[in-house]
Design a protein around this motif. Structure first.
Motif, PDB file in Angstrom:
ATOM      1  N   LEU A  20      42.449  47.434  32.748  1.00  0.00           N
ATOM      2  CA  LEU A  20      41.237  46.620  32.762  1.00  0.00           C
ATOM      3  C   LEU A  20      40.765  46.402  34.097  1.00  0.00           C
ATOM      4  O   LEU A  20      41.743  46.634  35.047  1.00  0.00           O
ATOM      5  CB  LEU A  20      41.740  45.310  32.133  1.00  0.00           C
ATOM      6  N   ASP A  22      38.742  43.569  35.684  1.00  0.00           N
ATOM      7  CA  ASP A  22      38.137  42.299  35.451  1.00  0.00           C
ATOM      8  C   ASP A  22      37.226  41.866  36.879  1.00  0.00           C
ATOM      9  O   ASP A  22      37.825  41.573  37.912  1.00  0.00           O
ATOM     10  CB  ASP A  22      39.019  41.242  35.509  1.00  0.00           C
ATOM     11  N   CYS A  25      37.117  37.787  39.284  1.00  0.00           N
ATOM     12  CA  CYS A  25      38.095  37.479  38.424  1.00  0.00           C
ATOM     13  C   CYS A  25      38.677  36.010  38.678  1.00  0.00           C
ATOM     14  O   CYS A  25      39.287  35.498  37.770  1.00  0.00           O
ATOM     15  CB  CYS A  25      39.405  38.404  38.895  1.00  0.00           C
ATOM     16  N   PRO A  31      43.007  38.626  32.984  1.00  0.00           N
ATOM     17  CA  PRO A  31      43.946  39.798  32.832  1.00  0.00           C
ATOM     18  C   PRO A  31      45.467  39.252  32.670  1.00  0.00           C
ATOM     19  O   PRO A  31      46.306  39.972  32.105  1.00  0.00           O
ATOM     20  CB  PRO A  31      43.858  40.345  34.381  1.00  0.00           C
ATOM     21  N   THR A  88      35.593  44.147  32.095  1.00  0.00           N
ATOM     22  CA  THR A  88      35.043  42.803  31.838  1.00  0.00           C
ATOM     23  C   THR A  88      34.222  42.161  33.020  1.00  0.00           C
ATOM     24  O   THR A  88      34.619  42.323  33.986  1.00  0.00           O
ATOM     25  CB  THR A  88      36.149  41.863  31.552  1.00  0.00           C
TER      26      THR A  88
END
Length: 227
Positions: A20, A22, A25, A31, A88
């Motif tokens: 991943l 992110d 964040c 995460p 993401t």
């Protein structure tokens, strides 16, 4: 890790297993949750600002995941490693999201999944994705003080209709669909009441209102078909 309803919906949408990135964040809650559940093999918690990264690093250290979640100071995807399989991006406007993707479009297309949550103009986000060779393969709608639409996409070709761009590809059967669009309709009708017919945005707003009314009527018929 206790997630908000919005972050839980994003968490649920992430495919497993993944590596991943992110982006944006903050406290690295997403995460961390994905790592703790085993959905994620490795993660990069990324932010353009040092403050959120420091908060994220502290949270990661508290759960002893420093060897598996790496904080990265990065403008979007620029400093993120090439081994990522999922991106993401949440809690930003659609222009920020598309700018991040555009500046590293090859890296975005290389991933097997992107999970995106825009705070505004989700129709513009869908249109951009459609024009830049991404396929919307999943959607969700959550209400947590505000309404949030969440998209899962991957690289590929898809031709969306104007209705799909505005209302979504998969959302018309969602339990919150009618509630959400009734809310949007009321807001737009209140704005229209304050405008004069000669106003530059009057005709477009009136057209939007009629499109929403038509869609809600169609949705009602599909839920309660004529006998």
């Amino acid at each position: 890790m206790k997630l908000s309803k919005r972050l839980k919906a994003i968490y649920d949408m992430v495919n497993s297993p993944c590596i991943l990135a992110d982006i944006g964040c903050d406290h690295a809650m997403l995460p961390i949750a994905l790592m703790q559940s085993g959905k994620c093999e490795k993660a990069y918690a990324c932010d353009i600002h040092i403050g959120p990264l420091q908060r994220g690093a502290k949270a990661i250290k508290e759960v002893h995941l420093e060897d598996r979640i790496h904080t990265v100071l990065s403008d979007g995807l620029q400093n993120v490693a090439d081994d990522i399989t999922c991106i993401t991006i949440a809690g930003m406007g659609w222009e920020s999201i598309t700018s991040i993707l555009a500046q590293d479009i090859e890296k975005a297309h290389h991933c097997t999944q992107l999970v995106l949550q825009s705070n505004n103009h989700v129709d513009d986000l869908r249109r951009w994705l459609n024009e830049h060779h991404f396929v919307i393969d999943g959607e969700d709608l959550v209400h947590e003080q505000h309404y949030y639409q969440i998209l899962s996409v991957h690289s590929g070709e898809q031709t969306l209709t104007e209705d799909e761009i505005l209302f979504g590809v998969f959302l018309d059967q969602h339990p919150l669909f009618t509630e959400y669009w009734m809310y949007v309709l009321e807001k737009k009708e209140n704005i229209l009441k304050q405008l004069q017919p000669h106003h530059v945005g009057y005709a477009d707003l009136k057209q939007d209102i009629q499109r929403i009314k038509n869609k809600l009527a169609q949705s009602k018929k599909s839920v309660f078909p004529a006998k």
